[in-house]
Design a protein around this motif. Structure first.
Motif, mmCIF file in Angstrom:
data_model
loop_
_atom_site.group_PDB
_atom_site.id
_atom_site.type_symbol
_atom_site.label_atom_id
_atom_site.label_comp_id
_atom_site.label_asym_id
_atom_site.label_seq_id
_atom_site.Cartn_x
_atom_site.Cartn_y
_atom_site.Cartn_z
ATOM 1 N N LYS A 153 4.068 -1.851 4.788
ATOM 2 C CA LYS A 153 5.125 -0.886 5.093
ATOM 3 C C LYS A 153 6.357 -1.111 4.222
ATOM 4 O O LYS A 153 7.010 -0.147 3.780
ATOM 5 N N GLU A 154 6.669 -2.370 3.957
ATOM 6 C CA GLU A 154 7.822 -2.653 3.094
ATOM 7 C C GLU A 154 7.569 -2.157 1.666
ATOM 8 O O GLU A 154 8.490 -1.653 1.007
ATOM 9 N N THR A 155 6.331 -2.265 1.198
ATOM 10 C CA THR A 155 5.996 -1.772 -0.134
ATOM 11 C C THR A 155 6.127 -0.257 -0.212
ATOM 12 O O THR A 155 6.642 0.287 -1.195
ATOM 13 N N PHE A 156 5.702 0.432 0.839
ATOM 14 C CA PHE A 156 5.757 1.898 0.856
ATOM 15 C C PHE A 156 7.124 2.435 1.301
ATOM 16 O O PHE A 156 7.435 3.600 1.093
ATOM 17 N N GLU A 195 -7.014 -8.948 7.890
ATOM 18 C CA GLU A 195 -8.127 -8.143 7.397
ATOM 19 C C GLU A 195 -8.128 -8.246 5.876
ATOM 20 O O GLU A 195 -7.076 -8.091 5.233
ATOM 21 N N PHE A 196 -9.298 -8.501 5.312
ATOM 22 C CA PHE A 196 -9.429 -8.595 3.861
ATOM 23 C C PHE A 196 -10.359 -7.471 3.395
ATOM 24 O O PHE A 196 -11.572 -7.522 3.615
ATOM 25 N N TYR A 197 -9.774 -6.444 2.762
ATOM 26 C CA TYR A 197 -10.555 -5.283 2.334
ATOM 27 C C TYR A 197 -11.289 -5.606 1.039
ATOM 28 O O TYR A 197 -10.743 -6.219 0.118
ATOM 29 N N HIS A 198 -12.556 -5.193 0.989
ATOM 30 C CA HIS A 198 -13.427 -5.596 -0.095
ATOM 31 C C HIS A 198 -13.046 -4.953 -1.424
ATOM 32 O O HIS A 198 -13.404 -5.482 -2.490
ATOM 33 N N SER A 199 -12.370 -3.823 -1.387
ATOM 34 C CA SER A 199 -11.973 -3.141 -2.619
ATOM 35 C C SER A 199 -10.765 -2.260 -2.326
ATOM 36 O O SER A 199 -10.423 -1.996 -1.165
ATOM 37 N N ALA A 200 -10.128 -1.783 -3.395
ATOM 38 C CA ALA A 200 -9.012 -0.846 -3.231
ATOM 39 C C ALA A 200 -9.483 0.434 -2.556
ATOM 40 O O ALA A 200 -8.762 1.018 -1.736
ATOM 41 N N GLU A 223 1.464 4.994 -6.679
ATOM 42 C CA GLU A 223 2.284 3.915 -7.230
ATOM 43 C C GLU A 223 2.487 2.775 -6.230
ATOM 44 O O GLU A 223 2.181 1.616 -6.545
ATOM 45 N N PRO A 224 2.971 3.040 -4.993
ATOM 46 C CA PRO A 224 3.109 1.921 -4.056
ATOM 47 C C PRO A 224 1.766 1.330 -3.644
ATOM 48 O O PRO A 224 1.667 0.122 -3.385
ATOM 49 N N PHE A 225 0.716 2.166 -3.594
ATOM 50 C CA PHE A 225 -0.612 1.654 -3.239
ATOM 51 C C PHE A 225 -1.083 0.642 -4.288
ATOM 52 O O PHE A 225 -1.520 -0.461 -3.946
ATOM 53 N N ASP A 226 -0.990 1.009 -5.551
ATOM 54 C CA ASP A 226 -1.430 0.104 -6.613
ATOM 55 C C ASP A 226 -0.599 -1.182 -6.616
ATOM 56 O O ASP A 226 -1.123 -2.277 -6.863
ATOM 57 N N ARG A 227 0.683 -1.035 -6.336
ATOM 58 C CA ARG A 227 1.559 -2.214 -6.314
ATOM 59 C C ARG A 227 1.160 -3.142 -5.177
ATOM 60 O O ARG A 227 1.110 -4.366 -5.356
ATOM 61 N N TYR A 228 0.871 -2.566 -3.994
ATOM 62 C CA TYR A 228 0.471 -3.411 -2.862
ATOM 63 C C TYR A 228 -0.856 -4.106 -3.151
ATOM 64 O O TYR A 228 -1.009 -5.304 -2.868
#
Length: 259
Positions: A153-156, A195-200, A223-228
């Motif tokens: 949430k802080e990233t977005f 939770e550890f997601y296996h891929s973007a 942009e924020p998604f890629d940064r996170y």
């Protein structure tokens, strides 16, 4: 229909219910909150007991505990979710379970009608829940804590209960609401897990299926998604820190004096 109901209806229509098929590996440091919640609900059950589940969504979670009760009702404001719930009920063969389109704030049920009220990450209407509970009845509520997905949430710069980590713990606020409504809080337990997601792509799918980020859009939020993803990637996957809580409360039995 509220915005929340609209969101859940879109999820039901797109994915066939309220669940995530995003691949992740979960690590439960404090125990699995859903399992603890279900255990509490089952322990409160009895063959003649009535259970009301508020914000039941597609009903799958409710159906896990329905066997412990004689009469079970799930209510929700999303008709699309309730259609999914009816299908799951038919598959489970649980004829004593009904699903109804009702507002949690105005259920229309009689005073003292149910033995147990449950809400899994759904609405909490303390006064209404106290009203429909019989004396001695119980409420079990699962909520999302103020630290849930905080880094995301802080990233977005937005998200569910954004910035709430600066104030009163959300679980304590819920406990206070229940106490103010006349209930006695007996359990207030926090759960931190990862939770550890296996891929973007898995994380992207997940964010479309949950209300963590309001109005999440893969293209607009790239942009924020890629940064996170870059910041949260570890050996196990793309980390998402979670924080849930479970609160249980009882409605006191008022003893009458005989003169």
């Amino acid at each position: 229909m509220t915005m929340d109901a609209e969101f859940y209806s879109r999820v039901a229509e797109r994915f066939g219910g309220y669940f995530s098929d995003a691949r992740s590996t979960d690590v439960f440091v404090d125990g699995r909150p859903d399992a603890v919640f279900d255990e509490m609900v089952v322990e409160l059950g009895a063959p003649q007991a009535r259970l009301l589940d508020v914000g039941c969504a597609d009903g799958r979670s409710l159906l896990r505990t329905a066997h412990a009760y004689g009469d079970v009702t799930g209510v929700d404001l999303s008709s699309a979710m309730l259609e999914c719930a009816a299908r799951y009920r038919a598959e489970a063969g649980l004829s004593h379970v009904t699903f109804e389109l009702r507002d949690a704030a105005r259920t229309g049920l009689p005073d003292g009608h149910v033995d147990v009220v449950t809400s899994r990450r759904g609405p909490l209407i303390a006064d209404e829940f106290e009203r429909v509970l019989r004396p001695g009845g119980a409420l079990v509520y699962m909520g999302i804590g103020e630290q849930d997905a905080r880094e995301l949430k802080e990233t977005f710069g937005r998200g569910q209960d954004f910035g709430s980590w600066h104030g009163e713990p959300l679980a304590d606020g819920i406990a206070r609401e229940l106490t103010d409504a006349g209930l006695v809080v007996t359990v207030n337990r926090a759960f931190r897990f990862e939770e550890f997601y296996h891929s973007a792509r898995d994380l992207d799918v997940f964010l479309h299926q949950v209300p963590i980020l309001d109005g999440y859009d893969s293209a607009a939020d790239k942009e924020p998604f890629d940064r996170y993803v870059a910041e949260a990637a570890v050996d196990q996957g793309i980390r998402l820190g979670r924080h849930w809580f479970v609160v249980q409360a009882r409605k006191p039995v008022v003893e009458t004096s005989h003169s």
